[in-house]
Design an enzyme around this catalytic site. Sequence first.
Site, short mmCIF file in Angstrom:
data_model
loop_
_atom_site.label_atom_id
_atom_site.label_comp_id
_atom_site.label_asym_id
_atom_site.label_seq_id
_atom_site.Cartn_x
_atom_site.Cartn_y
_atom_site.Cartn_z
N SER A 1 0.83 -1.21 0.00
CA SER A 1 0.00 0.00 0.00
C SER A 1 0.86 1.25 0.00
CB SER A 1 -0.89 0.09 1.23
OG SER A 1 -1.23 -1.12 1.73
N ASN B 1 -3.65 6.39 -1.05
CA ASN B 1 -3.32 6.45 0.38
C ASN B 1 -2.58 7.74 0.73
OD1 ASN B 1 -4.66 4.19 1.11
ND2 ASN B 1 -2.86 2.85 1.16
#
Length: 649
Positions: A406, A477
């Site tokens: 991520s 993110n």
Amino acid sequence: MTVTTTTKHGAIAVIRVDNPPVNAISQAVRQGLEDAVSAIEADTEVKAAVILCAGRTFMAGADISELGKPPLPPHLNDLTDTIERCSKPLVAAIHGQALGGGLEIALSCSHRVAVPGTRFGLPEVNLGFVPGAGGTQRLPRLIGVEPALNMAVEGKPVGTEAALSTGLIDQIVDDLEPDAIEFARKIVAQGQTARKLNQAIAPDSFSHDLFDQWRAKCAKRKRGLDAPLAVIDAIEAATGTDVDAGKATERALSLKLRKSPQSKALRHIFAAERASAKIEGVDPSVARQIVSVGVIGAGTMGAGIAQFFATNGISVTLVEISAEAAATGIDRIRENLSQSVKRGKLTQGRAAEILPLVHPTTDYADLADVDLVIEAAVELLEVKKEIFARLDKACKPSAILATNTSYLDVSTIANATDRPDQVAGLHFFSPAHVMKLVEIVRTDQVAPWVLATLAQMMKKLGKTGVIAGNCHGFIGNRMYQSYQKAAGLLLLETGSPEIVDQALRNFGMAMGPFQVLDLSGIDVGYLMRKSLPGDRVHPYAFKVHDALVEAGRKGRKSGAGFYSYSPDGAATDQMVLDLIADTARDYGVTPGKLSEEQIASRCMEALAQEGLAILDEGVAARPGDIDVVFVNGYGFPRHRGGPDFLQRQ
Ligand code: COA
């Protein structure tokens, strides 16, 4: 270029529309059809005509690129009236999709036939407006009020079998053109005249409570959306005794909503999603085929990714460190599948076909023949580097290696192999078998064919792939972190997670930021922040978060986080409110009363600022990519177009 041609087969004429790629009903198509139908009306040799399309589909709707511009004659509603008025039978011969204006044209014909696998729908609601060429008027007359509400309010197409059973089509045919001509000949021989959908609906043929029931449903499930309610109004208008008044109501609603901010936003995101599939500087023809896949790690993400590929008929080798861990992964997939069956999303038969496509193993040698491996192991750089070194040895030279990280540096991971040009990020969102978004992370070394292969594979399998540059958190993110920072500061200012969450839910976010943190685990961000240099973390925006984790309140999984959880649901907790007040005092933040609009706008401003930085650095190629990421991966309200679009309005 001529987009319509007419040929004659004895007494039957065939009008062919040819406007690639999807036969969108542009001005030229409308004019061509209008002229062709008038010519048929005048031609005494022609007894009936078939309308069909070249290429991959019947008309897939009005030309979306014309919708924001002043409408040019002939208007689609005038064309459908011309078609309906034609005294000779007109048969719509349909393949691919008959959507929006395409279905409206088919509905104005006297008959409809289709090949198996065709989809029929009025998806205008998904673009924020109402069909404007009689779709909401003719459809209920043909298939009934409730089935019409189902199709037009939900905006979900139906298949050929459903279309036949509701009477939407007259016949399923195998060989479209010859069978449609034959069908037309038959109706002429039987002396059938053109059937028209212009009679009032019998008032006792439906329940008059239906409309309010659907409005109540929309208030819950389509909160804040104007178009579904307008579609209900238009269909209700179709049930009156004055057919022309019904049509006029539909047209007025359609024209009004086309100009609405919601429609503009929805059309923007439709175009942005299609643009995001294109990679600047990469020739799409260099893509290769992916037939088999390996997944490393059978945790929540790995199992979800394996399930996604298997659901699409792709064989998956699922690698874990022990037989027990692999078996747990298989159990996860089995449980997900059985939940889907329970919710009616999957049949038992389909579910039974999926699991056998996942082959659990502990041996990397079993990956020797796969075309693509996706690593979904623990988020630790050293572990990932070790895995990629092993994969490099175990996999065939042409295999692509991808990481589901991520936020870690994909180049560093790629450099653990001797094929860094064949390593990319494939960042799925949880649950991976459900969420549409996948960030395809482009390093400096990655080869164009690798990017093209991954992008095309994702599109083919129904995911929305967006190319993202290789930076901490990529597009999504990284921006979400800025949003969470703004929410963290607002938490101290307002004194309560519920106030901030509610403001953002009312703005249209699927969940409030603190609900999201409780669901995904506050400890995930806690660990990530610990891995960052101190100056990269705001001095106090996350202090409450860190204190909660250190007190064992990691979110739902530990029974408490920003909220406390019990079988009765989530509740605000005095301990958390006290912690917020103490933290605010410690850092000199003065609590105050902020309106919901102020709260939402502070969070949107934070997103937009980070978005600009991301665009400046080239992490996202186009502003629309940012919007696609947020709408498809973070519960951003689609009808607001995405954070970048919103800021530019
Ligand atoms: N008007 C203009 N262009 C359209 C269009 C429309 N109604 N529908 C699709 N296109 C274009 C897309 O922008 C894309 O262009 P690109 O190749 O330059 O990117 C191309 O047609 C192919 O569309 P895509 O969605 O990538 O193909 P697909 O096979 O996955 O899906 C459809 C085809 C028709 C199902 C899908 O495009 C769709 O849902 N279109 C909108 C239908 C609609 O809402 N109609 C009602 C509008 S009134």
